[in-house]
Motif scaffolding. Structure first.
Motif, PDB file in Angstrom:
ATOM      1  N   UNK A   1       0.821  -1.216   0.000  1.00  0.00           N
ATOM      2  CA  UNK A   1       0.000   0.000   0.000  1.00  0.00           C
ATOM      3  C   UNK A   1       0.853   1.263   0.000  1.00  0.00           C
ATOM      4  N   UNK A   2       0.421   2.241  -0.774  1.00  0.00           N
ATOM      5  CA  UNK A   2       1.212   3.454  -0.964  1.00  0.00           C
ATOM      6  C   UNK A   2       0.882   4.508   0.088  1.00  0.00           C
ATOM      7  N   UNK A   3       1.857   5.387   0.289  1.00  0.00           N
ATOM      8  CA  UNK A   3       1.664   6.540   1.180  1.00  0.00           C
ATOM      9  C   UNK A   3       1.434   7.769   0.305  1.00  0.00           C
ATOM     10  N   UNK A   4       0.372   8.464   0.576  1.00  0.00           N
ATOM     11  CA  UNK A   4      -0.086   9.527  -0.318  1.00  0.00           C
ATOM     12  C   UNK A   4      -0.021  10.900   0.339  1.00  0.00           C
ATOM     13  N   UNK A   5       0.491  11.823  -0.403  1.00  0.00           N
ATOM     14  CA  UNK A   5       0.657  13.211   0.033  1.00  0.00           C
ATOM     15  C   UNK A   5      -0.469  14.042  -0.587  1.00  0.00           C
ATOM     16  N   UNK A   6      -1.335  14.582   0.243  1.00  0.00           N
ATOM     17  CA  UNK A   6      -2.439  15.395  -0.296  1.00  0.00           C
ATOM     18  C   UNK A   6      -1.924  16.814  -0.459  1.00  0.00           C
TER      19      UNK A   6
ATOM     20  N   UNK B   1      -2.981  -1.417 -12.161  1.00  0.00           N
ATOM     21  CA  UNK B   1      -4.347  -1.948 -12.085  1.00  0.00           C
ATOM     22  C   UNK B   1      -5.057  -1.327 -10.880  1.00  0.00           C
ATOM     23  N   UNK B   2      -4.745  -1.843  -9.669  1.00  0.00           N
ATOM     24  CA  UNK B   2      -5.307  -1.313  -8.426  1.00  0.00           C
ATOM     25  C   UNK B   2      -4.132  -0.969  -7.529  1.00  0.00           C
ATOM     26  N   UNK B   3      -4.165   0.231  -6.978  1.00  0.00           N
ATOM     27  CA  UNK B   3      -3.058   0.654  -6.130  1.00  0.00           C
ATOM     28  C   UNK B   3      -3.601   1.078  -4.765  1.00  0.00           C
ATOM     29  N   UNK B   4      -3.561   0.161  -3.773  1.00  0.00           N
ATOM     30  CA  UNK B   4      -4.157   0.467  -2.474  1.00  0.00           C
ATOM     31  C   UNK B   4      -3.376   1.568  -1.740  1.00  0.00           C
ATOM     32  N   UNK B   5      -4.105   2.396  -1.014  1.00  0.00           N
ATOM     33  CA  UNK B   5      -3.501   3.485  -0.249  1.00  0.00           C
ATOM     34  C   UNK B   5      -3.492   3.089   1.224  1.00  0.00           C
ATOM     35  N   UNK B   6      -2.331   3.190   1.844  1.00  0.00           N
ATOM     36  CA  UNK B   6      -2.207   2.811   3.258  1.00  0.00           C
ATOM     37  C   UNK B   6      -2.124   3.995   4.206  1.00  0.00           C
ATOM     38  N   UNK B   7      -1.776   5.156   3.647  1.00  0.00           N
ATOM     39  CA  UNK B   7      -1.640   6.338   4.510  1.00  0.00           C
ATOM     40  C   UNK B   7      -1.854   7.610   3.713  1.00  0.00           C
TER      41      UNK B   7
ATOM     42  N   UNK C   1      -0.782  16.343   8.936  1.00  0.00           N
ATOM     43  CA  UNK C   1      -1.361  15.334   9.813  1.00  0.00           C
ATOM     44  C   UNK C   1      -1.485  14.017   9.052  1.00  0.00           C
ATOM     45  N   UNK C   2      -1.160  12.916   9.726  1.00  0.00           N
ATOM     46  CA  UNK C   2      -1.186  11.612   9.054  1.00  0.00           C
ATOM     47  C   UNK C   2      -2.429  10.807   9.411  1.00  0.00           C
ATOM     48  N   UNK C   3      -2.953  10.136   8.421  1.00  0.00           N
ATOM     49  CA  UNK C   3      -4.152   9.307   8.607  1.00  0.00           C
ATOM     50  C   UNK C   3      -3.863   7.930   8.028  1.00  0.00           C
ATOM     51  N   UNK C   4      -4.049   6.900   8.826  1.00  0.00           N
ATOM     52  CA  UNK C   4      -3.841   5.536   8.333  1.00  0.00           C
ATOM     53  C   UNK C   4      -5.133   5.040   7.694  1.00  0.00           C
ATOM     54  N   UNK C   5      -4.982   4.348   6.572  1.00  0.00           N
ATOM     55  CA  UNK C   5      -6.153   3.805   5.879  1.00  0.00           C
ATOM     56  C   UNK C   5      -6.058   2.286   5.907  1.00  0.00           C
ATOM     57  N   UNK C   6      -7.158   1.612   6.232  1.00  0.00           N
ATOM     58  CA  UNK C   6      -7.219   0.145   6.265  1.00  0.00           C
ATOM     59  C   UNK C   6      -6.049  -0.438   7.066  1.00  0.00           C
ATOM     60  N   UNK C   7      -5.723   0.227   8.171  1.00  0.00           N
ATOM     61  CA  UNK C   7      -4.587  -0.179   9.026  1.00  0.00           C
ATOM     62  C   UNK C   7      -3.287  -0.311   8.248  1.00  0.00           C
ATOM     63  N   UNK C   8      -3.193   0.409   7.139  1.00  0.00           N
ATOM     64  CA  UNK C   8      -1.969   0.337   6.340  1.00  0.00           C
ATOM     65  C   UNK C   8      -1.890  -0.913   5.479  1.00  0.00           C
ATOM     66  N   UNK C   9      -2.968  -1.684   5.441  1.00  0.00           N
ATOM     67  CA  UNK C   9      -2.976  -2.919   4.653  1.00  0.00           C
ATOM     68  C   UNK C   9      -3.796  -2.747   3.372  1.00  0.00           C
ATOM     69  N   UNK C  10      -3.878  -3.839   2.613  1.00  0.00           N
ATOM     70  CA  UNK C  10      -4.692  -3.840   1.408  1.00  0.00           C
ATOM     71  C   UNK C  10      -6.111  -4.223   1.768  1.00  0.00           C
ATOM     72  N   UNK C  11      -7.071  -3.399   1.356  1.00  0.00           N
ATOM     73  CA  UNK C  11      -8.474  -3.684   1.668  1.00  0.00           C
ATOM     74  C   UNK C  11      -8.979  -4.891   0.894  1.00  0.00           C
ATOM     75  N   UNK C  12     -10.058  -5.443   1.407  1.00  0.00           N
ATOM     76  CA  UNK C  12     -10.660  -6.642   0.824  1.00  0.00           C
ATOM     77  C   UNK C  12     -11.123  -6.386  -0.616  1.00  0.00           C
TER      78      UNK C  12
END
Ligand SMILES: *Cc1c(COP(=O)(O)O)cnc(C)c1O
Length: 360
Positions: free
Chosen positions: A179-184, A309-315, A321-332
């Motif tokens: 999962x990638x870390x994304x800068x907004x 194809x699909x690139x899951x976001x982990x943070x 301010x940092x926000x974790x997404x799906x606990x930093x894992x790949x969602x179902x």
């Protein structure tokens, strides 16, 4: 004129063939195959001199208009190697139709979709030994159109080249999803309504590099772009479309003038709907995404595009301010969409939407 487009084929001599790269270290876009396709356009003759020939340099006048004012558009699609040497491509006609939409916006000539498809199949087939067979590896096809007329006036050029080159590329995720870390960013914007964000045109990518560099320096993989007017609504992530899963809704921003109409985006929408997932195309603000992150209803964010194809976001990082997404894992759902799309693309899975074509 298009109906008569004759495609000549000039194969490399065996002595001209290149050595193939090590399949384990392909990366993205570093190697090119033995052959390419090229055709030319002038106002008088339309498209002409269509040729599949050895991959080679072409010489351009230093005044060629693409080099100055950016009349340049491109596409990206892939050939997949299936079982028993089968070769598949995924929705290629849609890429050439989109290229024509980009051409219209950039005042460039249309390409004859059927002829170009035919040329692409012949080219990929000719260089089929270059299609990597490692899992997830593919042959990337890059159709490109550039203005080559040597004039410094700002107006539509009257001479163009259209060409296609092929590049063997490695698996995006060779060791499973990462999962990638994304800068907004609220400092830079990618595209504005009325601009050229809906076109796959070179300048959009030049304009995005600085934001990506700043994100990389801060330790992030990609930039999440907000709308240019209010810097409020999410638009795209890097060069991918974006999806957010909040509660039962799979939300993606609508194609309302500043977003590139991704073919993967469309495929994800159709697949998710066929699984009875509620897909909602609507504007969604970064504040809404972050509020959903804090109250726990945000379960997944992912990008969609041909490359990954699909690139899951982990943070996400927004205003320091940092926000974790799906606990930093790949969602179902990210995983399910990835597996299904890859299965279809490699010809291993049923293809109810008739997306893949077999070319070898
Ligand atoms: C190419 C591209 C996409 C993804 O399009 P696909 O057809 O899915 O590969 C999304 N956003 C931008 C800005 C792009 O250039």
């Amino acid at each position: 004129m298009w109906r008569d487009l004759e495609i000549s084929v000039c194969k490399c001599d065996s002595g001209q063939l290149k050595e193939k790269p090590d399949q384990d270290n392909l990366g993205f876009g570093n190697f090119f195959t033995d052959h390419m396709f090229l055709m030319k356009w002038t106002r008088e003759k339309g498209w002409h001199d269509a040729e599949i020939g050895p991959y080679k340099n072409f010489s351009l006048d230093p005044a060629a208009m693409a080099l100055h004012y950016g009349q340049a558009i491109f596409e990206g699609l892939k050939a997949y190697s299936g079982e028993n040497g089968q070769v598949f491509m995924f929705r290629p006609e849609d890429n050439f139709e989109r290229m024509n939409a980009s051409a219209l916006r950039m005042c460039m000539p249309r390409i004859p979709v059927d002829q170009v498809l035919k040329a692409m199949k012949a080219l990929v087939y000719l260089d089929k030994d270059w299609i990597p067979t490692a899992p997830g590896a593919t042959l990337y096809v890059r159709p490109t159109m550039i203005a080559v007329e040597p004039v410094l006036g700002v107006r539509p050029a009257e001479e163009y080249y259209f060409y296609m080159i092929l590049s063997p590329v490695g698996a995006y995720y060779s060791e499973g999803f990462n999962p990638t870390k994304i800068w907004v960013t609220d400092k830079y914007v990618r595209a504005v309504k009325g601009g050229v964000g809906t076109a796959k045109t070179a300048g959009n990518y030049a304009a995005s590099i600085m934001a990506a560099e700043e994100a990389n320096k801060a330790g992030y993989t990609q930039v999440l772009w907000l709308d240019a007017c209010e810097r409020k609504y999410i638009e795209e992530v890097g060069t991918s479309n974006i999806f957010v899963k909040i509660g039962d809704d799979l939300i993606t921003p609508p194609l309302n003038g500043s977003i590139l109409a991704g073919i993967t985006r469309d495929s994800v929408i159709q697949l998710a709907k066929s699984w009875d997932i509620k897909v909602v195309e609507r504007m969604i603000s970064i504040d809404e995404v972050l509020a959903a992150s804090e109250d726990g209803s945000l379960t997944e964010i992912f990008g969609t595009g041909t490359a990954a194809v699909i690139s899951p976001v982990g943070e996400l990082c927004y205003q320091d301010k940092k926000y974790t997404v799906a606990d930093g894992n790949t969602g179902e759902l990210s995983q399910r969409l990835f597996d299904e799309l890859q299965g279809i693309q490699y010809g291993k899975q049923e293809d109810p939407f008739k997306w893949t074509i077999r070319i070898g």
